[in-house]
Design an enzyme around this catalytic site. Structure first.
Site, PDB file in Angstrom:
ATOM      1  N   GLN A  55      -0.198  -2.041  -5.729  1.00 16.50           N
ATOM      2  CA  GLN A  55      -0.630  -3.375  -5.286  1.00 16.50           C
ATOM      3  C   GLN A  55      -1.157  -3.339  -3.843  1.00 16.50           C
ATOM      4  OE1 GLN A  55       3.254  -5.292  -6.736  1.00 16.50           O
ATOM      5  NE2 GLN A  55       1.766  -6.923  -7.068  1.00 16.50           N
TER       6      GLN A  55
ATOM      7  N   CYS B   4       2.735 -12.752 -10.591  1.00 10.83           N
ATOM      8  CA  CYS B   4       2.463 -11.486  -9.923  1.00 10.83           C
ATOM      9  C   CYS B   4       1.688 -11.744  -8.639  1.00 10.83           C
ATOM     10  CB  CYS B   4       1.664 -10.564 -10.852  1.00 10.83           C
ATOM     11  SG  CYS B   4       1.357  -8.931 -10.150  1.00 10.83           S
ATOM     12  N   LEU B   5       2.053 -11.040  -7.586  1.00  5.95           N
ATOM     13  CA  LEU B   5       1.363 -11.220  -6.305  1.00  5.95           C
ATOM     14  C   LEU B   5      -0.095 -10.776  -6.377  1.00  5.95           C
ATOM     15  CD1 LEU B   5       4.196  -9.967  -3.923  1.00  5.95           C
ATOM     16  CD2 LEU B   5       3.467 -12.340  -4.266  1.00  5.95           C
TER      17      LEU B   5
ATOM     18  N   GLY C 267       9.729  -8.148  -5.835  1.00  5.21           N
ATOM     19  CA  GLY C 267       9.386  -6.742  -6.025  1.00  5.21           C
ATOM     20  C   GLY C 267       7.970  -6.493  -5.572  1.00  5.21           C
TER      21      GLY C 267
ATOM     22  N   HIS D 196       8.915  -4.876 -14.434  1.00  4.46           N
ATOM     23  CA  HIS D 196       7.628  -5.420 -13.961  1.00  4.46           C
ATOM     24  C   HIS D 196       7.001  -4.446 -12.954  1.00  4.46           C
ATOM     25  CE1 HIS D 196       5.024  -8.911 -12.451  1.00  4.46           C
ATOM     26  NE2 HIS D 196       4.880  -8.011 -11.503  1.00  4.46           N
ATOM     27  N   GLU D 197       7.851  -3.902 -12.061  1.00  5.70           N
ATOM     28  CA  GLU D 197       7.323  -2.998 -11.028  1.00  5.70           C
ATOM     29  C   GLU D 197       6.909  -1.647 -11.595  1.00  5.70           C
ATOM     30  OE1 GLU D 197       7.963  -6.256  -9.001  1.00  5.70           O
ATOM     31  OE2 GLU D 197       6.587  -4.607  -8.613  1.00  5.70           O
TER      32      GLU D 197
ATOM     33  N   HIS E 205       3.570  -1.670 -13.093  1.00  6.62           N
ATOM     34  CA  HIS E 205       2.460  -1.525 -12.140  1.00  6.62           C
ATOM     35  C   HIS E 205       2.122  -0.058 -11.916  1.00  6.62           C
ATOM     36  CE1 HIS E 205       1.388  -5.535 -10.855  1.00  6.62           C
ATOM     37  NE2 HIS E 205       2.621  -5.852 -10.494  1.00  6.62           N
TER      38      HIS E 205
END
Ligand SMILES: OCN(O)CCCc1ccccc1
Ligand code: NI
Length: 187
Positions: free
Chosen positions: A65, A114-115, A60, A157-158, A161
């Site tokens: 981000q 997480c990226l 995702g 999770h997305e 953000h």
């Protein structure tokens, strides 16, 4: 094409902002952004491309981000059965919204990453087990879907953000692996 250089890391204030809704009809640049976000996820899950482009694997990605504070997310969740090429969920969501959720909670057995977080943060990230969400797709078409298991976790999770929430905000500081009765642990 999006690479890791475009992904901001924890400490950047954009990751703690509440992102703005997008207006319909979508701007061309917002449609192009969605397509590039989905392309990044597919590249990140392709061994050759990921190596060539030095990508961390991701299922995702959220626009904040990329330092773009808009309510846009992309998800590309491969099928857990390697025999099945079709991903279980692959789409771009504009203005995703959780309409309702189960009382039951769930978490991934291996925790989350997480990226935008270049470190391991061990612990259970307890979320809703099932969610019903609405969103618009790249064609501006409205959707209302129910998600459970891994797909439900990824989308939460997305959406976090978009609200300035990081996965480790959900981890119990005193005992990261504390689990209340009845929480579903997803393998
Ligand atoms: O925001 C996307 N991201 O940082 C990539 C990792 C996504 C993700 C990882 C574990 C559980 C749910 C979602
Ligand atoms: Ni993330």
């Amino acid at each position: 094409m999006i690479t890791m250089d475009n992904i901001i890391r924890e400490g950047n204030p954009t990751l703690r902002e509440v992102a703005e809704e997008v207006c319909l009809p979508l701007k061309e640049e917002e449609i192009v952004l969605g397509k590039k976000m989905l392309e990044f996820l597919k590249n990140s899950q392709d061994p050759e491309k990921a190596e060539e482009l030095h990508l961390r694997g991701g299922v995702g990605l959220a626009a904040p981000q990329l330092d773009i504070s808009k309510r846009i997310i992309a998800v590309h969740v491969p099928n857990s059965d390697p025999e099945i090429a079709e991903p279980t969920l692959s789409t771009v969501m504009y203005n995703p919204k959780i309409l309702s959720h189960s009382i039951q909670e769930a978490c991934l057995g291996e925790g989350e990453g997480c990226l935008s977080v270049d470190r391991e943060v061990p612990g259970y990230v307890v979320r809703h087990a099932k969610i019903t969400i609405s969103y618009y797709d790249m064609d501006g078409k409205p959707h209302k879907i129910r998600l459970k298991n891994y797909e439900s976790i990824v989308v939460q999770h997305e959406i976090d953000h978009l609200n300035g929430v990081m996965f480790y905000d959900h981890i119990n500081e005193k005992n990261p692996f504390a689990l209340k009765e009845g929480v579903l642990v997803i393998k």
